[in-house]
Design a protein around this motif. Structure first.
Motif, PDB file in Angstrom:
ATOM      1  N   THR A 156       0.722  -1.321  -0.012  1.00 45.87           N
ATOM      2  CA  THR A 156      -0.019  -0.073  -0.016  1.00 45.87           C
ATOM      3  C   THR A 156       0.851   1.226  -0.098  1.00 45.87           C
ATOM      4  OG1 THR A 156      -0.007  -0.378   2.314  1.00 45.87           O
ATOM      5  CG2 THR A 156      -2.159  -1.117   1.030  1.00 45.87           C
ATOM      6  N   SER A 157       2.158   1.051   0.006  1.00 40.97           N
ATOM      7  CA  SER A 157       3.078   2.597  -0.135  1.00 40.97           C
ATOM      8  C   SER A 157       2.690   3.072  -1.443  1.00 40.97           C
ATOM      9  CB  SER A 157       4.708   1.978  -0.119  1.00 40.97           C
ATOM     10  OG  SER A 157       4.885   1.118  -1.142  1.00 40.97           O
ATOM     11  N   VAL A 158       2.272   2.219  -2.338  1.00 45.31           N
ATOM     12  CA  VAL A 158       1.875   2.648  -3.682  1.00 45.31           C
ATOM     13  C   VAL A 158       0.905   3.826  -3.734  1.00 45.31           C
ATOM     14  CG1 VAL A 158       2.740   0.451  -5.115  1.00 45.31           C
ATOM     15  CG2 VAL A 158       0.202   1.113  -4.357  1.00 45.31           C
ATOM     16  N   PHE A 159       0.123   3.876  -2.454  1.00 42.59           N
ATOM     17  CA  PHE A 159      -0.792   5.029  -2.477  1.00 42.59           C
ATOM     18  C   PHE A 159      -0.398   6.015  -1.348  1.00 42.59           C
ATOM     19  CE2 PHE A 159      -3.397   0.765  -2.710  1.00 42.59           C
ATOM     20  CZ  PHE A 159      -4.213   1.257  -3.923  1.00 42.59           C
ATOM     21  N   GLY A 160       0.917   5.669  -1.043  1.00 42.51           N
ATOM     22  CA  GLY A 160       1.628   6.821   0.088  1.00 42.51           C
ATOM     23  C   GLY A 160       1.265   6.273   1.398  1.00 42.51           C
ATOM     24  N   ARG A 161       1.073   5.184   1.614  1.00 40.60           N
ATOM     25  CA  ARG A 161       0.247   4.699   3.061  1.00 40.60           C
ATOM     26  C   ARG A 161       0.791   3.288   3.058  1.00 40.60           C
ATOM     27  NH1 ARG A 161      -2.736   8.664   4.850  1.00 40.60           N
ATOM     28  NH2 ARG A 161      -3.810  10.009   3.454  1.00 40.60           N
ATOM     29  N   PRO A 162       2.051   3.077   3.580  1.00 39.43           N
ATOM     30  CA  PRO A 162       2.734   1.639   3.424  1.00 39.43           C
ATOM     31  C   PRO A 162       2.118   1.039   4.987  1.00 39.43           C
ATOM     32  CG  PRO A 162       4.472   3.409   4.428  1.00 39.43           C
ATOM     33  CD  PRO A 162       3.174   4.436   3.684  1.00 39.43           C
ATOM     34  N   GLY A 163       2.524  -0.246   5.048  1.00 40.41           N
ATOM     35  CA  GLY A 163       2.070  -1.131   6.141  1.00 40.41           C
ATOM     36  C   GLY A 163       1.017  -2.072   6.112  1.00 40.41           C
ATOM     37  N   ALA A 164       0.689  -2.266   4.638  1.00 36.60           N
ATOM     38  CA  ALA A 164      -0.283  -3.202   4.458  1.00 36.60           C
ATOM     39  C   ALA A 164      -0.316  -3.747   2.790  1.00 36.60           C
ATOM     40  CB  ALA A 164      -2.083  -2.785   4.584  1.00 36.60           C
ATOM     41  N   THR A 165      -0.803  -4.556   2.518  1.00 38.71           N
ATOM     42  CA  THR A 165      -0.879  -5.194   1.183  1.00 38.71           C
ATOM     43  C   THR A 165      -2.303  -5.152   0.538  1.00 38.71           C
ATOM     44  OG1 THR A 165      -1.123  -7.416   1.632  1.00 38.71           O
ATOM     45  CG2 THR A 165       1.229  -6.374   1.310  1.00 38.71           C
ATOM     46  N   VAL A 166      -2.494  -4.929  -0.983  1.00 36.63           N
ATOM     47  CA  VAL A 166      -3.764  -5.146  -1.603  1.00 36.63           C
ATOM     48  C   VAL A 166      -3.522  -6.052  -2.724  1.00 36.63           C
ATOM     49  CG1 VAL A 166      -3.378  -2.951  -2.717  1.00 36.63           C
ATOM     50  CG2 VAL A 166      -5.743  -3.970  -2.289  1.00 36.63           C
ATOM     51  N   LEU A 196     -11.278   7.045   2.994  1.00 33.61           N
ATOM     52  CA  LEU A 196     -11.577   6.747   1.782  1.00 33.61           C
ATOM     53  C   LEU A 196     -11.087   5.429   1.144  1.00 33.61           C
ATOM     54  CD1 LEU A 196     -13.955   6.586  -0.395  1.00 33.61           C
ATOM     55  CD2 LEU A 196     -12.741   8.597  -1.466  1.00 33.61           C
ATOM     56  N   LEU A 197      -9.619   5.656   1.235  1.00 38.08           N
ATOM     57  CA  LEU A 197      -8.955   4.471   0.397  1.00 38.08           C
ATOM     58  C   LEU A 197      -8.965   3.273   1.449  1.00 38.08           C
ATOM     59  CD1 LEU A 197      -6.592   3.546  -1.291  1.00 38.08           C
ATOM     60  CD2 LEU A 197      -4.897   4.458   0.498  1.00 38.08           C
ATOM     61  N   GLU A 198      -9.120   3.386   2.740  1.00 41.84           N
ATOM     62  CA  GLU A 198      -9.250   2.084   3.587  1.00 41.84           C
ATOM     63  C   GLU A 198     -10.617   1.578   3.235  1.00 41.84           C
ATOM     64  OE1 GLU A 198      -9.557   1.018   8.475  1.00 41.84           O
ATOM     65  OE2 GLU A 198      -9.575   3.179   7.656  1.00 41.84           O
ATOM     66  N   ASP A 199     -11.777   2.297   3.031  1.00 45.12           N
ATOM     67  CA  ASP A 199     -12.930   1.496   2.692  1.00 45.12           C
ATOM     68  C   ASP A 199     -12.738   1.210   1.314  1.00 45.12           C
ATOM     69  OD1 ASP A 199     -14.033   2.248   5.059  1.00 45.12           O
ATOM     70  OD2 ASP A 199     -14.838   4.323   4.412  1.00 45.12           O
ATOM     71  N   PHE A 200     -12.218   1.662   0.271  1.00 41.73           N
ATOM     72  CA  PHE A 200     -12.353   1.153  -0.717  1.00 41.73           C
ATOM     73  C   PHE A 200     -11.306  -0.119  -0.885  1.00 41.73           C
ATOM     74  CE2 PHE A 200     -11.517   1.058  -5.345  1.00 41.73           C
ATOM     75  CZ  PHE A 200     -12.903   1.371  -5.936  1.00 41.73           C
ATOM     76  N   CYS A 201     -10.282  -0.282  -0.311  1.00 40.46           N
ATOM     77  CA  CYS A 201      -9.434  -1.353  -0.521  1.00 40.46           C
ATOM     78  C   CYS A 201     -10.200  -2.482   0.115  1.00 40.46           C
ATOM     79  CB  CYS A 201      -8.297  -1.212   0.492  1.00 40.46           C
ATOM     80  SG  CYS A 201      -6.896  -0.346  -0.034  1.00 40.46           S
ATOM     81  N   ALA A 202     -10.998  -2.421   0.909  1.00 47.63           N
ATOM     82  CA  ALA A 202     -11.956  -3.334   1.691  1.00 47.63           C
ATOM     83  C   ALA A 202     -13.006  -3.949   0.764  1.00 47.63           C
ATOM     84  CB  ALA A 202     -12.585  -3.004   2.994  1.00 47.63           C
ATOM     85  N   PHE A 203     -13.590  -2.953  -0.015  1.00 46.10           N
ATOM     86  CA  PHE A 203     -14.545  -3.094  -1.022  1.00 46.10           C
ATOM     87  C   PHE A 203     -14.040  -3.859  -2.176  1.00 46.10           C
ATOM     88  CE2 PHE A 203     -15.866  -1.487  -5.357  1.00 46.10           C
ATOM     89  CZ  PHE A 203     -17.042  -1.842  -5.300  1.00 46.10           C
ATOM     90  N   TRP A 204     -12.659  -3.654  -2.589  1.00 45.34           N
ATOM     91  CA  TRP A 204     -11.870  -4.147  -3.537  1.00 45.34           C
ATOM     92  C   TRP A 204     -11.687  -5.740  -3.269  1.00 45.34           C
ATOM     93  CZ3 TRP A 204     -10.625  -4.422  -8.582  1.00 45.34           C
ATOM     94  CH2 TRP A 204      -9.641  -5.182  -9.097  1.00 45.34           C
ATOM     95  N   GLU A 205     -11.022  -5.870  -2.214  1.00 46.48           N
ATOM     96  CA  GLU A 205     -10.549  -7.028  -1.762  1.00 46.48           C
ATOM     97  C   GLU A 205     -11.753  -8.228  -1.363  1.00 46.48           C
ATOM     98  OE1 GLU A 205      -8.048  -8.455  -1.711  1.00 46.48           O
ATOM     99  OE2 GLU A 205      -6.344  -6.972  -1.227  1.00 46.48           O
ATOM    100  N   VAL A 206     -12.915  -7.727  -0.592  1.00 48.78           N
ATOM    101  CA  VAL A 206     -14.185  -8.580  -0.481  1.00 48.78           C
ATOM    102  C   VAL A 206     -15.500  -7.900  -0.751  1.00 48.78           C
ATOM    103  CG1 VAL A 206     -15.139 -10.006   1.226  1.00 48.78           C
ATOM    104  CG2 VAL A 206     -12.605  -9.620   1.491  1.00 48.78           C
ATOM    105  N   ASN A 207     -15.947  -8.665  -1.823  1.00 48.00           N
ATOM    106  CA  ASN A 207     -17.368  -7.994  -2.037  1.00 48.00           C
ATOM    107  C   ASN A 207     -18.537  -9.132  -1.929  1.00 48.00           C
ATOM    108  OD1 ASN A 207     -19.187  -6.147  -2.925  1.00 48.00           O
ATOM    109  ND2 ASN A 207     -18.740  -6.315  -5.192  1.00 48.00           N
ATOM    110  N   ASP A 208     -18.626  -9.763  -0.898  1.00 48.26           N
ATOM    111  CA  ASP A 208     -19.411 -10.856  -0.704  1.00 48.26           C
ATOM    112  C   ASP A 208     -20.985 -10.193  -0.771  1.00 48.26           C
ATOM    113  OD1 ASP A 208     -17.146 -11.497   0.288  1.00 48.26           O
ATOM    114  OD2 ASP A 208     -17.835 -12.906   1.831  1.00 48.26           O
ATOM    115  N   GLY A 209     -21.093  -8.962  -0.490  1.00 49.01           N
ATOM    116  CA  GLY A 209     -22.573  -8.430  -0.472  1.00 49.01           C
ATOM    117  C   GLY A 209     -23.153  -8.143  -1.789  1.00 49.01           C
ATOM    118  N   GLY A 210     -22.335  -8.206  -2.955  1.00 51.48           N
ATOM    119  CA  GLY A 210     -22.846  -7.921  -4.430  1.00 51.48           C
ATOM    120  C   GLY A 210     -23.283  -6.424  -4.210  1.00 51.48           C
ATOM    121  N   GLU A 211     -22.188  -5.820  -4.035  1.00 51.87           N
ATOM    122  CA  GLU A 211     -22.407  -4.383  -4.047  1.00 51.87           C
ATOM    123  C   GLU A 211     -21.658  -3.169  -4.854  1.00 51.87           C
ATOM    124  OE1 GLU A 211     -23.520  -3.997   1.053  1.00 51.87           O
ATOM    125  OE2 GLU A 211     -21.556  -3.707   0.122  1.00 51.87           O
TER     126      GLU A 211
END
Length: 347
Positions: free
Chosen positions: A37-47, A70-85
């Motif tokens: 996630t350093s590619v977003f200017g926020r290191p410390g995790a992976t996507v 917003l980035l945190e929420d969107f990463c979660a949306f990208w990784e897991v979208n079980d809700g069909g949203e």
């Protein structure tokens, strides 16, 4: 699970014309890989991302700033979208809604498909169209079908301008149902790729225009609202926008960056108040800066520096109601002080 796919392997031989030539020319979508996630200017995790190389991956704009929440929420949306949203990103004109989705895709090497919603749009326009060739009529997959089939982000700009019928057509796709393309007969069934994501941008949050500024925005019905995560995006804080300017144009005088942002925020304020019929988008801010640099030495017939005034016209005010144009220029004179007539080259 590998995402390595040969495009032509998924197309029946009788329907090789279904994908445009540039799609079949690029054979590998790419495989999954962890992106720091350093590619977003926020290191410390992976996507999860893809190997680079797909021609539909947008160009990275290194100066782009990702709002942390917003980035945190969107990463979660990208990784897991079980809700069909889907993801509805809304806010004032020019806050960078499309840029957020585009730059997210750019950082993780995901294909990005962009379409524009309007009242006359029907969903079939984005699914499959018939093109005439020397060999006769051939069906060609549109951006929605390509995104569903091969993965990536489909961004529907101005989604709140779509008619209900077009929005309703997205419901089953969001829920993971196959996309059925009648033009392909019994071969025209596409199951959504595990990394297909639908993003919609708009000026309202789906509840219609409550400000009076976006009267062409449609109110979503409850069935559509229930299928979207909703997040508001605003203009950048002044200090961040100043940093963006200086990162985008390293040669720009540092002293002028706060003045540019101050002027932009004044215009935005007047736009929100309904006083001026224009706003200063982030894109227009960078355009203003670029033309200030180009016209740093510009002088009028009397020898007075006029580069900032010319840049402001080119970036925003040319063509506006003359009273509004004059009001913005008068405010710019107050903001820039002596630099308005001395010229940026003399900073």
């Amino acid at each position: 699970m590998t995402m390595m796919t040969r495009v032509e392997d998924n197309i029946p031989a009788a329907h090789t014309g279904v994908i445009a030539k540039e799609e079949t020319a690029f054979e590998l979508i790419g495989s999954e890989q962890d992106i720091d996630t350093s590619v977003f200017g926020r290191p410390g995790a992976t996507v999860t991302g893809f190997k680079p190389g797909h021609f539909r991956v947008p160009q990275i704009k290194a100066y782009y700033h990702f709002p942390a929440d917003l980035l945190e929420d969107f990463c979660a949306f990208w990784e897991v979208n079980d809700g069909g949203e889907g993801f509805l990103l809304f806010g004032d004109a020019g806050v960078g809604k499309t840029s957020f989705a585009e730059q997210f895709a750019a950082r993780i090497n995901a294909p990005f498909y962009e379409v524009v919603g309007d009242r006359d749009r029907v969903l079939d326009d984005w699914i499959c169209t018939i093109h005439m060739t020397n060999d006769g009529a051939k069906p060609v997959l549109g951006p929605l079908a390509l995104a569903v089939k091969f993965g990536g982000i489909l961004c529907i700009n101005e989604g709140d301008k779509l008619r209900p019928a077009a929005r309703h057509g997205l419901h089953s796709i969001l829920e993971g149902m196959p996309l059925v393309i009648p033009q392909l007969g019994n071969k025209g069934v596409i199951r959504p790729h595990p990394y297909f994501r639908l993003v919609m941008t708009g000026n309202s949050g789906g509840y219609g225009d409550q400000s009076g500024m976006y009267q062409d925005s449609n109110r979503f019905d409850l069935a559509t609202l229930d299928r979207f995560v909703k997040r508001r995006l605003d203009y950048l804080p002044a200090n961040i926008e100043e940093q963006v300017i200086l990162q985008a144009y390293e040669e720009f005088p540092e002293e002028l960056a706060p003045m540019v942002v101050k002027l932009a925020n004044k215009v935005r304020e007047q736009f929100r108040n309904g006083t001026w019929a224009c706003t200063f988008s982030q894109r227009a801010v960078l355009r203003f800066v670029r033309w200030i640099i180009i016209h740093a030495d510009k002088k009028d017939a009397t020898g007075t520096h006029c580069g900032l005034a010319r840049a402001l016209d080119l970036a925003l005010t040319e063509g506006l109601d003359e009273d509004v144009r004059k009001a913005i220029h008068e405010h710019a004179k107050d903001v820039f002080g002596n630099w308005w007539t001395l010229g940026a080259a003399n900073v």
